[in-house]
Design an enzyme around this catalytic site. Sequence first.
Site, PDB file in Angstrom:
ATOM      1  N   HIS A   1       0.828  -0.985   0.390  1.00  0.00           N
ATOM      2  CA  HIS A   1       0.041   0.006  -0.035  1.00  0.00           C
ATOM      3  C   HIS A   1       0.527   0.681   0.115  1.00  0.00           C
ATOM      4  O   HIS A   1       0.918   1.612   1.125  1.00  0.00           O
ATOM      5  CB  HIS A   1      -0.804  -0.101   0.994  1.00  0.00           C
ATOM      6  CG  HIS A   1      -1.970   1.015   1.195  1.00  0.00           C
ATOM      7  ND1 HIS A   1      -3.885   0.531   1.669  1.00  0.00           N
ATOM      8  CD2 HIS A   1      -1.790   1.968   0.610  1.00  0.00           C
ATOM      9  CE1 HIS A   1      -4.101   1.896   1.567  1.00  0.00           C
ATOM     10  NE2 HIS A   1      -3.206   2.646   0.501  1.00  0.00           N
TER      11      HIS A   1
ATOM     12  N   ASP B   1       1.585   2.730   3.617  1.00  0.00           N
ATOM     13  CA  ASP B   1       0.347   4.044   2.815  1.00  0.00           C
ATOM     14  C   ASP B   1       1.416   4.874   2.573  1.00  0.00           C
ATOM     15  O   ASP B   1       0.670   6.119   3.634  1.00  0.00           O
ATOM     16  CB  ASP B   1      -0.832   4.242   4.169  1.00  0.00           C
ATOM     17  CG  ASP B   1      -1.821   4.806   3.085  1.00  0.00           C
ATOM     18  OD1 ASP B   1      -1.709   4.965   2.363  1.00  0.00           O
ATOM     19  OD2 ASP B   1      -3.180   4.858   3.844  1.00  0.00           O
TER      20      ASP B   1
ATOM     21  N   HIS C   1      -4.755  -0.832   5.501  1.00  0.00           N
ATOM     22  CA  HIS C   1      -4.469   0.085   6.628  1.00  0.00           C
ATOM     23  C   HIS C   1      -6.144  -0.217   8.025  1.00  0.00           C
ATOM     24  O   HIS C   1      -5.742   0.970   7.979  1.00  0.00           O
ATOM     25  CB  HIS C   1      -4.281   0.897   6.722  1.00  0.00           C
ATOM     26  CG  HIS C   1      -5.316   2.119   5.296  1.00  0.00           C
ATOM     27  ND1 HIS C   1      -6.228   1.766   5.282  1.00  0.00           N
ATOM     28  CD2 HIS C   1      -5.069   3.088   4.389  1.00  0.00           C
ATOM     29  CE1 HIS C   1      -7.048   2.664   5.065  1.00  0.00           C
ATOM     30  NE2 HIS C   1      -6.206   3.355   3.818  1.00  0.00           N
TER      31      HIS C   1
ATOM     32  N   HIS D   1       3.054  14.318   0.724  1.00  0.00           N
ATOM     33  CA  HIS D   1       2.302  15.672   0.499  1.00  0.00           C
ATOM     34  C   HIS D   1       3.763  16.576   0.769  1.00  0.00           C
ATOM     35  O   HIS D   1       4.751  16.522   2.032  1.00  0.00           O
ATOM     36  CB  HIS D   1       1.515  15.502   1.365  1.00  0.00           C
ATOM     37  CG  HIS D   1       0.282  14.868   1.238  1.00  0.00           C
ATOM     38  ND1 HIS D   1      -1.070  14.273   0.137  1.00  0.00           N
ATOM     39  CD2 HIS D   1      -0.421  13.988   1.674  1.00  0.00           C
ATOM     40  CE1 HIS D   1      -1.373  14.056   0.595  1.00  0.00           C
ATOM     41  NE2 HIS D   1      -1.466  13.244   0.845  1.00  0.00           N
TER      42      HIS D   1
ATOM     43  N   HIS E   1      -9.927   0.686   2.042  1.00  0.00           N
ATOM     44  CA  HIS E   1     -10.195   1.352   2.551  1.00  0.00           C
ATOM     45  C   HIS E   1     -11.559   1.804   3.110  1.00  0.00           C
ATOM     46  O   HIS E   1     -12.126   1.957   2.302  1.00  0.00           O
ATOM     47  CB  HIS E   1      -9.094   3.610   1.633  1.00  0.00           C
ATOM     48  CG  HIS E   1     -10.182   4.507   3.047  1.00  0.00           C
ATOM     49  ND1 HIS E   1      -8.127   5.071   3.133  1.00  0.00           N
ATOM     50  CD2 HIS E   1     -10.154   4.980   3.356  1.00  0.00           C
ATOM     51  CE1 HIS E   1      -7.946   5.938   4.043  1.00  0.00           C
ATOM     52  NE2 HIS E   1      -9.797   5.729   3.430  1.00  0.00           N
TER      53      HIS E   1
ATOM     54  N   LEU F   1       2.540   6.360  -4.776  1.00  0.00           N
ATOM     55  CA  LEU F   1       3.918   7.453  -5.818  1.00  0.00           C
ATOM     56  C   LEU F   1       3.514   8.584  -6.484  1.00  0.00           C
ATOM     57  O   LEU F   1       4.294   9.224  -6.844  1.00  0.00           O
ATOM     58  CB  LEU F   1       4.604   6.092  -6.745  1.00  0.00           C
ATOM     59  CG  LEU F   1       5.205   4.633  -5.285  1.00  0.00           C
ATOM     60  CD1 LEU F   1       5.452   3.979  -7.365  1.00  0.00           C
ATOM     61  CD2 LEU F   1       6.072   5.168  -5.002  1.00  0.00           C
ATOM     62  N   ARG F   2       2.162   8.624  -6.065  1.00  0.00           N
ATOM     63  CA  ARG F   2       1.785  10.138  -6.865  1.00  0.00           C
ATOM     64  C   ARG F   2       2.419  10.726  -8.365  1.00  0.00           C
ATOM     65  O   ARG F   2       2.695  11.743  -8.779  1.00  0.00           O
ATOM     66  CB  ARG F   2       2.530  11.371  -6.048  1.00  0.00           C
ATOM     67  CG  ARG F   2       2.532  10.890  -4.520  1.00  0.00           C
ATOM     68  CD  ARG F   2       0.982  11.350  -4.462  1.00  0.00           C
ATOM     69  NE  ARG F   2       0.795  11.282  -3.123  1.00  0.00           N
ATOM     70  CZ  ARG F   2      -0.111  10.838  -2.510  1.00  0.00           C
ATOM     71  NH1 ARG F   2      -1.124  10.368  -3.391  1.00  0.00           N
ATOM     72  NH2 ARG F   2      -0.586  11.252  -1.043  1.00  0.00           N
TER      73      ARG F   2
END
Lengths: 429, 313
Positions: A63, A309, A235, A313, A182, A66-67
């Site tokens: 989980h 996870d 998660h 950011h 999720h 990588l954006r």
Amino acid sequence: MTKILIKGGRVIDPANNIDGAFDVLIENDKIAAVSKAGQIKDSDCQIIDASGQVVTPGFIDLHTHLRDPGFEYKETIQTGTASAVAGGFTTLCCMANTDPVNDSFSVTDYIVRKALQEGHCRVHPIGAITKGLKGEELAPIGELKEAGCVAISDDGLTVQNAQLMRLAMDYAKSFDLPVSTHSIEANLCKTGHMNESLVSTKLGIPGVPNAAEDIIIARDIMLAELTGAHLHVGHLSTREGINLVRSAKSKGLKVTCEVTPHHFTLTDESLMGYDTNFKMCPPLRSAADVQAIKDAFKEGGVIDAIATDHAPHGIIDKEVEFDQAAFGIIGFETALPLSLRLVEEGYLDLSTMVRLLTESPAKTFSLAGGHLGAGAPADVTVFDPKEEWVLERDQVVSKSKNSPFLGKTLVGKVKKTIVNGVIRYGDAS
Amino acid sequence: MGSSGLNQKDILGIEDLERSDIELILQTARQFEEVNKRAIKKVPTLRGKTVINLFFENSTRTRTSFEIAGKRLSADVINISASGSSLSKGESLLDMAKNIEAMNPDIIVCRHSSAGASHILSRYLKASVINAGDGAHEHPSQALLDLMTVLKHRGSVEGLNVAIVGDISHSRVARSNIYCLQKMGASVSVVGPASMMPRDIAKLGVKVHHRLNEGLKEADIVMMLRIQRERIVQSPFPSLREYARHYGINHENINALKKDVLIMHPGPVNRGVEIDPEIADGPYSVILDQVTNGVSVRMALLYLLSGANSLSL
């Protein structure tokens, strides 16, 4: 032929019941042999001295974010995988909430190709359940699998429509894909930014009750029973969630789950002071929830994987008002020391901890690796379980620095990470 | 930090204050009270100091009160109304704060719809920060002026029963008052339907009542909270009519209260909802005293944080 011999370490390979003084021989991109210390001739090998260190299969993370594509200011495939190998991970699965969303062959293909070109470790995309993560109609799940997806998930945008979720499970089952979730009931958490508790009452921040998570876990377990699909609860953070998964497993349902290091390490008390690096979803829960998760580790069989996870950011997402800050923290580089705390506290033995980072997640998503048997991919992690270090902001490998552990002293450090027979982290000696 | 004895750079919430801090603030406010009654309502105490009212949320009463307080102390008071948020122009709270900091203000008074906004400012700014209300977290100057009002009528709050009625979940006034009254020795109860109670509120040491008559029976002081329809996403009560019927003070239920009860409200009052229109103006009501005391309390806060050396009255 390139040969690497990792000598003198404590080799832990739970899949093969190995835990002791062994040497590991790598030939090219495969594990060639694991033998009692000193038995392998080292004449033509590159030697890695692992004295005092632990040698394990490369860690596998089910989980991560990588954006890339779309949010390259937070992370790229290159920087994210560099962070992963710094944390001992050799394989990771990345969620579909990119821009564009990974709901098509071409986006999956982009991720797979880019990871091969510039990645430091193996990258397996997770495709979207619904087009655009909108929760309205199914994404082309068969096509996503062909392109390389190993699971499907809408992650943070939980599919709220139970009928659509049922169809997704039915359909995914036909393609042998796990459905990773999720678990958040959207109406119950609409305005919530942290765990609902005395702490949220004191801080004046709207809370998300455990029930918001438990309701969806319960619903999805019932749908897993109805469809026979493989449900993977992402998660998990609540004590009731643990009970629900345990009971589903005892019924023989195909239900697995993962827990993140932050959810078994921190409680909502950490939010006093409004530090947005403690803001994540699911939120940090109460001490009773953390205890239930730790007890489940000790019990064994309930939790299938430790997953980070990893959610990078930038400061424009985090250095803002608490209720406007993005959810999530980076996780690769702190996963090992936080997991080792469970060993230190007696909830896991070292071998079981390694299993939860390697063999068990590999099995959960049917991935290659996770063990050191002859012929396995040459993915190996070497770590020092005793080394103390401080997580300094400027030493974080990830492009983003949003960790609640900045400035904290951690115990346990990855020394070398070998992916496909190549040393990707740590110096060559 | 003031030479005055208040051991704080900022006033972010009552929770962080000691009882002695609260007593010092009120004692100082009492001294300023006299200034507010003069023909020339101005003293030079804060001459040359700059106070910025940074209001991200609509406010008439609190902003005006801080502005008057600053001006009567001769501070230069600048009002910035960034209604909505500076984010609407693409500027973050922090960038805006850093720009203001670059102009060397002494005190920033911040009102914001996000809980913790003043904490963010205080972490990054050298200037003192006064929290003038942050989301549902705290509104310390309101609790202090409420306390001053009670003290003026009762001399002490020690042992008094104070009932706070209304939407406790969304109320920063309730939280600040709970901390403040408890520190000063009062016994606090909260009254309202369970849908308006935040999680585990009883763990703050308050009694919880869901029926108005039970909650008010023993009360010496009743604090009615404003129903803030504008802040609520999904209403925790069916209608204003029903709220008024079950949780409003009216001509019938007021007779069951103690004869010398004080009725308070942070304003603005929704007449006919929390309080019957006539009762809001009636003999039990001290609502306008609260407003008057607000100016003195805010003068005290500005003075104590300014580092000024003498009261210069």
